[in-house]
Each structure stands twice: as structure tokens, then as C-alpha cells.
Design a protein around this motif. Structure first.
Motif, mmCIF file in Angstrom:
data_model
loop_
_atom_site.group_PDB
_atom_site.id
_atom_site.type_symbol
_atom_site.label_atom_id
_atom_site.label_comp_id
_atom_site.label_asym_id
_atom_site.label_seq_id
_atom_site.Cartn_x
_atom_site.Cartn_y
_atom_site.Cartn_z
ATOM 1 N N GLU A 88 0.184 -1.035 -0.207
ATOM 2 C CA GLU A 88 0.381 -0.057 -0.777
ATOM 3 C C GLU A 88 0.893 0.887 0.063
ATOM 4 O OE1 GLU A 88 -1.799 -0.030 3.177
ATOM 5 O OE2 GLU A 88 -3.891 -2.288 2.390
ATOM 6 N N VAL A 89 1.686 1.564 0.748
ATOM 7 C CA VAL A 89 3.019 2.657 0.868
ATOM 8 C C VAL A 89 3.666 2.397 -0.561
ATOM 9 C CG1 VAL A 89 2.333 2.279 3.469
ATOM 10 C CG2 VAL A 89 4.141 1.200 2.003
ATOM 11 N N TYR A 90 3.931 1.674 -0.898
ATOM 12 C CA TYR A 90 4.550 0.997 -2.315
ATOM 13 C C TYR A 90 4.478 1.916 -3.647
ATOM 14 C CZ TYR A 90 9.281 -0.076 -3.450
ATOM 15 O OH TYR A 90 10.377 -0.256 -4.335
ATOM 16 N N GLU A 91 4.564 3.294 -3.453
ATOM 17 C CA GLU A 91 3.845 4.053 -4.822
ATOM 18 C C GLU A 91 4.126 3.877 -6.267
ATOM 19 O OE1 GLU A 91 4.593 7.973 -4.155
ATOM 20 O OE2 GLU A 91 3.712 8.267 -2.173
ATOM 21 N N PRO A 92 3.691 4.035 -6.360
ATOM 22 C CA PRO A 92 3.234 3.105 -8.146
ATOM 23 C C PRO A 92 4.625 3.911 -9.338
ATOM 24 C CG PRO A 92 1.236 3.764 -7.725
ATOM 25 C CD PRO A 92 2.208 4.553 -6.809
ATOM 26 N N ASP A 93 4.790 4.535 -8.725
ATOM 27 C CA ASP A 93 6.293 5.606 -9.649
ATOM 28 C C ASP A 93 7.606 5.456 -8.893
ATOM 29 O OD1 ASP A 93 5.741 6.724 -7.552
ATOM 30 O OD2 ASP A 93 6.417 8.499 -7.841
ATOM 31 N N TRP A 94 7.615 4.427 -7.439
ATOM 32 C CA TRP A 94 9.302 4.268 -7.281
ATOM 33 C C TRP A 94 9.260 2.561 -8.321
ATOM 34 C CZ3 TRP A 94 7.958 3.934 -1.693
ATOM 35 C CH2 TRP A 94 7.576 5.423 -1.319
ATOM 36 N N PRO A 95 10.811 2.276 -8.025
ATOM 37 C CA PRO A 95 11.624 1.616 -8.575
ATOM 38 C C PRO A 95 11.567 -0.030 -7.654
ATOM 39 C CG PRO A 95 13.175 2.259 -8.019
ATOM 40 C CD PRO A 95 11.859 3.580 -7.574
ATOM 41 N N GLY A 96 11.276 -0.899 -8.085
ATOM 42 C CA GLY A 96 11.171 -2.406 -7.885
ATOM 43 C C GLY A 96 9.832 -2.846 -7.272
ATOM 44 N N ARG A 97 8.500 -1.882 -7.757
ATOM 45 C CA ARG A 97 7.037 -1.794 -7.045
ATOM 46 C C ARG A 97 6.552 -3.533 -7.508
ATOM 47 N NH1 ARG A 97 2.741 0.407 -5.077
ATOM 48 N NH2 ARG A 97 0.327 -0.436 -5.934
ATOM 49 N N ASP A 98 6.814 -4.027 -8.663
ATOM 50 C CA ASP A 98 6.337 -5.320 -9.591
ATOM 51 C C ASP A 98 7.180 -6.009 -8.051
ATOM 52 O OD1 ASP A 98 4.969 -3.792 -10.944
ATOM 53 O OD2 ASP A 98 6.105 -3.986 -12.514
ATOM 54 N N GLU A 99 8.311 -6.235 -8.672
ATOM 55 C CA GLU A 99 9.855 -6.762 -7.794
ATOM 56 C C GLU A 99 8.738 -7.406 -6.099
ATOM 57 O OE1 GLU A 99 10.390 -4.900 -9.477
ATOM 58 O OE2 GLU A 99 12.340 -5.323 -11.042
ATOM 59 N N ALA A 100 8.790 -6.023 -5.550
ATOM 60 C CA ALA A 100 8.449 -6.271 -4.018
ATOM 61 C C ALA A 100 6.799 -7.120 -3.703
ATOM 62 C CB ALA A 100 7.934 -4.698 -2.997
ATOM 63 N N ASN A 101 6.212 -7.074 -5.297
ATOM 64 C CA ASN A 101 4.636 -6.848 -5.094
ATOM 65 C C ASN A 101 4.986 -8.531 -5.389
ATOM 66 O OD1 ASN A 101 3.591 -5.012 -4.460
ATOM 67 N ND2 ASN A 101 3.104 -5.030 -6.562
ATOM 68 N N LYS A 102 5.671 -9.203 -5.974
ATOM 69 C CA LYS A 102 6.232 -11.133 -6.465
ATOM 70 C C LYS A 102 6.395 -11.544 -5.148
ATOM 71 C CE LYS A 102 6.076 -14.230 -8.603
ATOM 72 N NZ LYS A 102 4.949 -14.928 -8.909
ATOM 73 N N ILE A 103 7.205 -10.959 -4.381
ATOM 74 C CA ILE A 103 8.134 -10.828 -3.366
ATOM 75 C C ILE A 103 7.284 -10.861 -1.925
ATOM 76 C CG2 ILE A 103 9.486 -10.268 -0.880
ATOM 77 C CD1 ILE A 103 11.340 -9.609 -3.625
ATOM 78 N N ALA A 104 6.181 -10.261 -1.861
ATOM 79 C CA ALA A 104 4.954 -10.610 -0.747
ATOM 80 C C ALA A 104 3.962 -12.118 -1.383
ATOM 81 C CB ALA A 104 4.543 -9.501 -1.281
ATOM 82 N N GLU A 105 3.791 -12.076 -2.403
ATOM 83 C CA GLU A 105 3.280 -13.118 -2.989
ATOM 84 C C GLU A 105 4.051 -14.477 -3.057
ATOM 85 O OE1 GLU A 105 2.451 -12.957 -6.988
ATOM 86 O OE2 GLU A 105 1.246 -10.996 -7.084
ATOM 87 N N ASN A 106 5.004 -14.687 -3.070
ATOM 88 C CA ASN A 106 5.720 -15.907 -2.772
ATOM 89 C C ASN A 106 6.059 -15.875 -1.220
ATOM 90 O OD1 ASN A 106 6.688 -16.243 -5.627
ATOM 91 N ND2 ASN A 106 8.522 -15.037 -5.672
ATOM 92 N N ASN A 107 6.227 -14.782 -0.551
ATOM 93 C CA ASN A 107 6.187 -14.876 0.945
ATOM 94 C C ASN A 107 4.605 -15.683 1.764
ATOM 95 O OD1 ASN A 107 5.551 -13.924 3.488
ATOM 96 N ND2 ASN A 107 7.658 -13.366 3.724
ATOM 97 N N ASP A 108 3.592 -15.164 1.000
ATOM 98 C CA ASP A 108 3.369 -15.906 0.927
ATOM 99 C C ASP A 108 2.222 -17.193 1.105
ATOM 100 O OD1 ASP A 108 -0.412 -15.886 2.243
ATOM 101 O OD2 ASP A 108 -0.896 -15.413 0.571
ATOM 102 N N LEU A 109 2.753 -18.062 -0.661
ATOM 103 C CA LEU A 109 3.007 -19.256 -0.440
ATOM 104 C C LEU A 109 3.491 -19.813 0.211
ATOM 105 C CD1 LEU A 109 3.033 -18.113 -4.632
ATOM 106 C CD2 LEU A 109 0.690 -19.501 -3.469
ATOM 107 N N LEU A 110 4.947 -18.820 0.811
ATOM 108 C CA LEU A 110 5.734 -20.315 1.238
ATOM 109 C C LEU A 110 4.876 -20.173 2.976
ATOM 110 C CD1 LEU A 110 8.232 -21.151 1.481
ATOM 111 C CD2 LEU A 110 9.862 -18.631 2.209
ATOM 112 N N TRP A 111 4.430 -19.212 3.123
ATOM 113 C CA TRP A 111 4.110 -19.300 4.790
ATOM 114 C C TRP A 111 3.165 -20.786 5.095
ATOM 115 C CZ3 TRP A 111 5.525 -18.691 9.305
ATOM 116 C CH2 TRP A 111 6.166 -17.816 9.764
ATOM 117 N N MET A 112 2.563 -21.164 3.657
ATOM 118 C CA MET A 112 1.375 -21.606 3.327
ATOM 119 C C MET A 112 1.707 -22.980 3.664
ATOM 120 S SD MET A 112 -1.838 -19.379 0.944
ATOM 121 C CE MET A 112 -3.175 -20.897 0.360
#
Length: 440
Positions: A88-112
Motif C-alpha cells: 500500500e505504501v509502495y507508490e506506483p512510480d517507485w522502482p521495484g514495485r512489481d518485484e516487491a509485490n511478487k516477493i509478497a506473493e511468494n512469502n504468502d505461498l511459502l507460509w502456506m
């Protein structure tokens, strides 16, 4: 007719069971009273003790494993919320937004995945292991009942044989019932004698397998999670480089209960009252002290302002006549403290304080400035702090190195400690100013 016959059989079975219960109860009473001997098997009793211990340990392990799984699930939820906040706080024009979102998804899958594997490889195995105990426990109880039946049949047969008037028909029937009871008991006893030691020995392999599975799953989980955290760190480093001019420096902040050395922050007093600042008053007019010779004045030392107070009870010696310790203390105070403190310090070096009754220098610590009284209890959180109780009187003295003094903190020694030990090194310490109130 068939229906009546069926009912008759059922009624007969119920009556038989009731009779068995009565016979067992009677036999147990006789055994407890010592009027009938009881068949004992110490080896089997040891096996039963091991069985009960094994069941208790397994039940506890199952409970703790479920608690561990619940904690993993809670950590998963907390991690998920934290990553959602980052997204939510990672603004669209900041570099690495897509990578950060992907990392969050993988983090969730890893916990599950971690949680599910723990369920499959540890909890389900645990449930299977404990699933065999209820049946064996029931069979142990049944064996106990059959042993009572055997003892009862044996005693009945023995009583008929020793009777004065023997009834051969009854003796034959009793012998037949004894043989039958013995056979039923021994069949159950043999099976349990084989199963219980085997079950007891299986616990070692089960514990090894369970904890190896948990340790292996946790090791792999943390390895994968470490990679994700490293990737996220790399993304944030790139963001920092692009916005380097706006870097936010994190400064360590001490907690309320444990202020850090060199950066102490006084805790608020319990009642929330505002901090009190010790008032240092300076006499600008000389007043004759009681018993002092009329016209006796304090010779001005080079470091003292012209308005310095008179010394109660006598005239202060000239600067040249000062004792070495007094002169050193006076010079130290004048060189390291503000002017107002210097005036007070200069007066107190010679053993007098404004409002005091003329106590001698030996009764006060070197550099004594004023007294304060604790208004609230204060629990020391470090070795250089004073432990205070409401009502304690503290003799305030200057810091040896003024640069070490933090805002809101004073250096002092409790009056009771000073009167007892007369050693600054042993008794002095810092304390929060807002827990005290000046009394002199």
C-alpha cells in the motif's frame, strides 16, 4: 414366538452380565480385605505403567504440536498483513514495485506450504500414532476384568473341593467354568504381553521421525524465507539509491523503562505531573550569619562573581589560604559549570548551603549543591542509577564530566547512604529529576 424367544435371549444376556458384575465386585472386595488371593503379574504391570507414560507423553506432544501450528498460522497472518502494508505504501512510480509485490506473493505461498507440510508430515503422523492407544487401553481394562473372573472361578472351584459335603456335579461345573475363564484370560494376556513391549519400543523411532520432519521443514522454510528477504532488501536498496537525498536516519530511542547510557531520557512520574526543575537561588546581598563577626565578608576569588553569599558561621578564607582539596573543587566547579551553579557550588564547597543550619564540609559530599526529596518510587534500570523510594532525600552533586549529563537527569547520593558510607564512588548515581522535588 420367535420374537419372544429373541427377547428371552436378550433378557438372559443382560441377567448374565449383571451377575458377572456382581461376582467381580464381590471378588474385588474379598481381595482388598485379604480374604482372597489375587493373581499378580509384575512384568505385565510394568508394561502397563510404560503404556500409561507413553500415552501421557504422546498426548502432551500432540497438544504442543497443535500449539506450534497455531503459532505458525498466526505468524503467517501477521507477515501477510505486513506485506500488504508495504504494498500500500509502495507508490506506483517507485522502482521495484512489481518485484516487491511478487516477493509478497511468494512469502504468502511459502507460509502456506510450510503450514500444510507440518500438518501432513507431523500432525497426521502424530494422530495416527495416538490412534492405537484407545483400543489397547480398552483391551487392558478388559484383561483386568477377565483376570477377576478367573480368580473368582478359581476360588469357587477351590471352595467346593474343600467343602465337607462335596457335590461332584457342582465341582465338575465349577471346574469347567474355571477352565473357560482361564482360557479367555490367557488369550488376552498373551496378546498384550507381545504388543505392549513392542509399542513401548516404537516410541523412539516415532519421536526421531517426528522431530526430524519438523526440523527439516523449518530449516527449508527459513532458507527460502531468507532468500525472499534478501531479494526484498535488494529492492529497497535500489529505492534508497534513487531517493538518496531523502534518506531517513533512524536514531535509537531508549524505552521508558530502560534509558540507554549516554542518551538517558527521564521517565514521567507515575501521576503524570510535569517535570520539576531544581531552582538555584543566588543571594545578591550579603547577610550577616548568626554568630558571625560584624562586618565579616567573603573575600572574592577570581572565579566568583561579586554577589557571592556569605559563609554562615564565619568568614571564608582568602583564595590563597584555601585548603588544596577546596581550591581544586572550586576551580573544577568554576571551569565546568554555569555561573549560577558555580556560585552555589563555591558556597557549598566550604560546607554551607542556602537554608542549611551551618553543617560542616565533612558532613556533606564534595561539590554538594542542594537537596531533593523523591516524590515517587523509581526503579533503577542500570548500574549507574539510584533506586529511589518516595520520601528518600538525595544530596545533589555535579557530574564529574558535565558532557555526560543528559537533559532531565541529576547526579547525587542518597543522604542515608552518604551518612553510612561517606564514599561517593560507592553510593552516587544518576536519577530522573522529574521524580523529585527540591527541598533545600
Amino acid at each position: 414366538m420367535a420374537e419372544m424367544g429373541s427377547k428371552g435371549v436378550t433378557a438372559g444376556k443382560i441377567a448374565s452380565n449383571v451377575q458377572k458384575k456382581l461376582t467381580r465386585a464381590q471378588e474385588k472386595v474379598l481381595q482388598k480385605l485379604g480374604k482372597a488371593d489375587e493373581t499378580k503379574d509384575e512384568q505385565f504391570e510394568q508394561c502397563v505403567q510404560n503404556f500409561n507414560k507413553q500415552l501421557t507423553e504422546g498426548t502432551r506432544l500432540q497438544k504442543d504440536l497443535r500449539t506450534y501450528l497455531a503459532s505458525v498460522k498466526a505468524m503467517h497472518e501477521a507477515s501477510k498483513k505486513l506485506n500488504e502494508c508495504l504494498q500500500e505504501v509502495y507508490e506506483p512510480d517507485w522502482p521495484g514495485r512489481d518485484e516487491a509485490n511478487k516477493i509478497a506473493e511468494n512469502n504468502d505461498l511459502l507460509w502456506m506450504d510450510y503450514h500444510q507440510k507440518l500438518v501432513d508430515q507431523a500432525l497426521l503422523t502424530m494422530d495416527t500414532y495416538l490412534g492405537q492407544f484407545p483400543d489397547i487401553k480398552s483391551r487392558i481394562a478388559k484383561r483386568g476384568r477377565k483376570l477377576v473372573d478367573y480368580d473368582s472361578a478359581r476360588h469357587h472351584y477351590e471352595s467346593l473341593q474343600t467343602a465337607k459335603k462335596k457335590d461332584e456335579a457342582k465341582i465338575a461345573k465349577a471346574e469347567e467354568e474355571l477352565i473357560k475363564a482361564q482360557k479367555v484370560f490367557e488369550e488376552m494376556n498373551v496378546d498384550l504381553q507381545e504388543e505392549l513391549p513392542s509399542l513401548w519400543n516404537s516410541r523412539v523411532g516415532f519421536y526421531v521421525n517426528t522431530f526430524q520432519s519438523i526440523a527439516g521443514l523449518e530449516e527449508n522454510f527459513h532458507k527460502e524465507m531468507s532468500k525472499l528477504n534478501q531479494n526484498l532488501n535488494d529492492v529497497l536498496v535500489c529505492l534508497e539509491k534513487q531517493h538518496g537525498s531523502n534518506t531517513f536516519t533512524v536514531k535509537a530511542q531508549p524505552s521508558d523503562n530502560a534509558p540507554a547510557k549516554g542518551n538517558k531520557s527521564p521517565s514521567p512520574p507515575p501521576d503524570g505531573s510535569p517535570a520539576t526543575t531544581p531552582e538555584i537561588r543566588v543571594n545578591h546581598e550579603t547577610e550577616p550569619a548568626s554568630g558571625a563577626t560584624a562586618g565579616a565578608t567573603i573575600p572574592k576569588s577570581p572565579s566568583q562573581p561579586a554577589e557571592a553569599s556569605e559563609v554562615a558561621g564565619g568568614t571564608q578564607p582568602a583564595a590563597g589560604a584555601q585548603e588544596p582539596g577546596e581550591r581544586a573543587a572550586s576551580e573544577a566547579a568554576s571551569s565546568s559549570l554555569p555561573a549560577v551553579v558555580v556560585e552555589t557550588f563555591s558556597a557549598t564547597v566550604n560546607g554551607t548551603v542556602e537554608g542549611s543550619s551551618g553543617a560542616g564540609r565533612l558532613d556533606l559530599p564534595p561539590g554538594f549543591m542542594f537537596k531533593v526529596q523523591a516524590q515517587h518510587d523509581y526503579t533503577a534500570t542500570d548500574t549507574d542509577e539510584l533506586q529511589l523510594k518516595a520520601g528518600d532525600v538525595v544530596l545533589v552533586i555535579p557530574f564529574q564530566n558535565p558532557e555526560e549529563q543528559d537533559e532531565g537527569w541529576l547526579m547525587g547520593v542518597k543522604e542515608s547512604d552518604w551518612n553510612e558510607h561517606k564514599e561517593l564512588e560507592k553510593c552516587r548515581g544518576v536519577f530522573p529529576e522529574n521524580f523529585t522535588e527540591r527541598v533545600q
